[in-house]
Enzyme design. Structure first.
Site, PDB file in Angstrom:
ATOM      1  N   THR A 152       0.763  -0.769  -0.052  1.00 22.88           N
ATOM      2  CA  THR A 152      -0.373   0.150   0.060  1.00 22.88           C
ATOM      3  C   THR A 152       1.180   1.482  -0.358  1.00 22.88           C
ATOM      4  O   THR A 152       2.055   1.318   0.367  1.00 22.88           O
ATOM      5  CB  THR A 152      -0.606  -0.179   1.324  1.00 22.88           C
ATOM      6  OG1 THR A 152      -2.122  -1.195   1.212  1.00 22.88           O
ATOM      7  CG2 THR A 152      -1.729   1.384   1.695  1.00 22.88           C
ATOM      8  N   ARG A 180     -14.335  -5.845   0.587  1.00 29.60           N
ATOM      9  CA  ARG A 180     -13.988  -6.008   1.634  1.00 29.60           C
ATOM     10  C   ARG A 180     -12.985  -4.993   1.445  1.00 29.60           C
ATOM     11  O   ARG A 180     -12.899  -4.173   0.406  1.00 29.60           O
ATOM     12  CB  ARG A 180     -12.999  -7.064   1.532  1.00 29.60           C
ATOM     13  CG  ARG A 180     -11.817  -6.631   2.453  1.00 29.60           C
ATOM     14  CD  ARG A 180     -10.644  -6.290   2.400  1.00 29.60           C
ATOM     15  NE  ARG A 180      -9.608  -5.837   3.155  1.00 29.60           N
ATOM     16  CZ  ARG A 180      -8.891  -5.542   2.946  1.00 29.60           C
ATOM     17  NH1 ARG A 180      -8.366  -4.559   2.457  1.00 29.60           N
ATOM     18  NH2 ARG A 180      -7.953  -5.709   4.589  1.00 29.60           N
ATOM     19  N   GLY A 182      -9.942  -2.282   3.460  1.00 33.20           N
ATOM     20  CA  GLY A 182      -9.682  -2.441   4.714  1.00 33.20           C
ATOM     21  C   GLY A 182      -9.907  -0.749   4.758  1.00 33.20           C
ATOM     22  O   GLY A 182     -10.669  -0.119   5.005  1.00 33.20           O
ATOM     23  N   ASP A 183      -8.140  -0.640   5.915  1.00 27.59           N
ATOM     24  CA  ASP A 183      -8.519   0.343   6.721  1.00 27.59           C
ATOM     25  C   ASP A 183      -8.189   1.571   5.919  1.00 27.59           C
ATOM     26  O   ASP A 183      -8.464   2.853   6.515  1.00 27.59           O
ATOM     27  CB  ASP A 183      -7.311   0.408   8.034  1.00 27.59           C
ATOM     28  CG  ASP A 183      -6.001  -0.132   6.834  1.00 27.59           C
ATOM     29  OD1 ASP A 183      -6.179  -0.992   6.286  1.00 27.59           O
ATOM     30  OD2 ASP A 183      -5.345   0.795   6.580  1.00 27.59           O
ATOM     31  N   GLY A 206      -5.105  -4.694   7.694  1.00 35.02           N
ATOM     32  CA  GLY A 206      -6.083  -3.790   7.277  1.00 35.02           C
ATOM     33  C   GLY A 206      -6.951  -4.381   8.267  1.00 35.02           C
ATOM     34  O   GLY A 206      -7.994  -3.470   9.512  1.00 35.02           O
TER      35      GLY A 206
HETATM   36  N1  ASP Z   1      -4.066  -2.431   4.309  1.00 32.66           N
HETATM   37  C1  ASP Z   1      -3.868  -2.142   3.320  1.00 32.66           C
HETATM   38  C2  ASP Z   1      -5.673  -3.120   3.317  1.00 32.66           C
HETATM   39  O1  ASP Z   1      -5.508  -4.043   4.300  1.00 32.66           O
HETATM   40  C3  ASP Z   1      -3.167  -3.296   3.079  1.00 32.66           C
HETATM   41  C4  ASP Z   1      -1.716  -3.024   3.026  1.00 32.66           C
HETATM   42  O2  ASP Z   1      -1.304  -1.578   2.967  1.00 32.66           O
HETATM   43  O3  ASP Z   1      -1.169  -3.300   2.047  1.00 32.66           O
HETATM   44  O4  ASP Z   1      -6.411  -2.947   2.117  1.00 32.66           O
END
Ligand code: ASP
Length: 293
Positions: A152, A180, A182-183, A206
């Site tokens: 990310t 889905r 994520g964070d 996430g």
């Molecule tokens: N935090 C991101 C997610 O869970 C993934 C990542 O940081 O690579 O969508």
């Protein structure tokens, strides 16, 4: 791949620093950095993003302005090359904080944010990785909650007016369920920026990051008087102990102290300050060069 990531973060940091040098805002700087990383196929954001269980890209992004706490986010967008720019448009041109899926696309059309065929965001490398992972029969949860490195992208900046901003953008986690989120696009989880304290951008698992609201937790610790490294280390430690999640963080305070830390195996990071460009990839490595300006 590691070298490509190191080069990618260096280029993004230098580009953002040039924006700041010209008197640009922290917001412009983080958008510039994240757009460069979204365009770079070495990262899991924009082109090069991982594929979900349906074999498609679904992208999430957030941007936040520390002056006013204004924030904008998009989730589950499929054919936007630079979701960070769409997130900024949500912040600046709507009364909302997040738009998702079809609504985000309708909005993109209405404000002229360009769309691309979603295949244009899929690299051959990721298609091959995705096919390889189809052979495993791991449950979704065990597959997500690993110590694998996460790609990310994110940026934080402090400008000459003392304003901070953050931005985060991602394709999420390979093989995630369709829909889905994520964070990354969630305020206080994948990022937070408040001029009274500083700005944070997070990466990692996430679901774990959301459970501990990692970005705002870190800023709370800094506000209570901890140094940015203490705050980030203790919050990553807390996330590891409490929910067994790995992650990485970049943060800058309102006085310009910054930190990059991670509990995953690697995280490419770069920081530009004064005339020095610092960068690294594994936890013990910090390389310093003169900024090429
Ligand atoms: N935090 C991101 C997610 O869970 C993934 C990542 O940081 O690579 O969508």
């Amino acid at each position: 791949m590691s070298e490509a990531c190191a080069n990618g973060v260096k280029t993004a940091a230098v580009g953002a620093f040039r924006v700041l040098k010209r008197g640009g805002t922290a917001l412009d700087a983080v958008e510039t950095a994240v757009r460069a990383l979204e365009d770079d196929p070495a990262f899991d954001a924009g082109r090069g993003s991982v594929l979900n269980a349906g074999g498609e890209v679904e992208l999430d992004a957030v941007v936040m302005d520390g002056r006013t706490l204004a924030a904008g986010a998009v989730s589950c967008v499929r054919n936007i090359a630079n979701p960070v720019t769409l997130a900024r448009a949500v912040m600046e041109k709507t009364d909302h904080v997040m738009l998702t899926d079809r609504g985000a696309n309708l909005f993109a059309d209405s404000v002229g944010v360009a769309t691309v065929p979603s295949d244009a965001l899929v690299t051959e490398h990721e298609r091959a990785e995705w096919e390889r992972h189809q052979q495993y029969s791991l449950g979704v949860k065990s597959l997500f909650n690993s110590r694998w490195d996460h790609d990310t992208v994110g940026a934080v900046a402090l400008d000459c007016h003392g304003d901070v901003a953050c931005a985060t953008s991602t394709g999420g986690i390979r093989n995630k369920m369709v829909g889905r989120v994520g964070d990354s696009p969630i305020i206080g989880c994948g990022g937070y920026a408040d001029n009274r304290v500083g700005a944070v951008s997070c990466t990692g698992h996430g679901e774990s990051i959301m459970k501990v609201t990692l970005a705002s937790r870190i800023l709370f610790h800094i506000e209570q008087g901890r140094s940015p490294s203490e705050a980030v280390e203790s919050c990553l430690q807390y996330m590891a102990e409490r929910v067994k999640g790995g992650g990485g963080v970049i943060a800058v305070t309102r006085s310009g102290d910054w930190v990059a830390r991670f509990t995953t195996e690697r995280m490419a990071w770069a920081a530009a300050e004064g005339d020095v460009l610092s960068y690294g990839l594994d936890p013990k490595e910090v390389i310093r060069e003169r900024l090429p300006l």
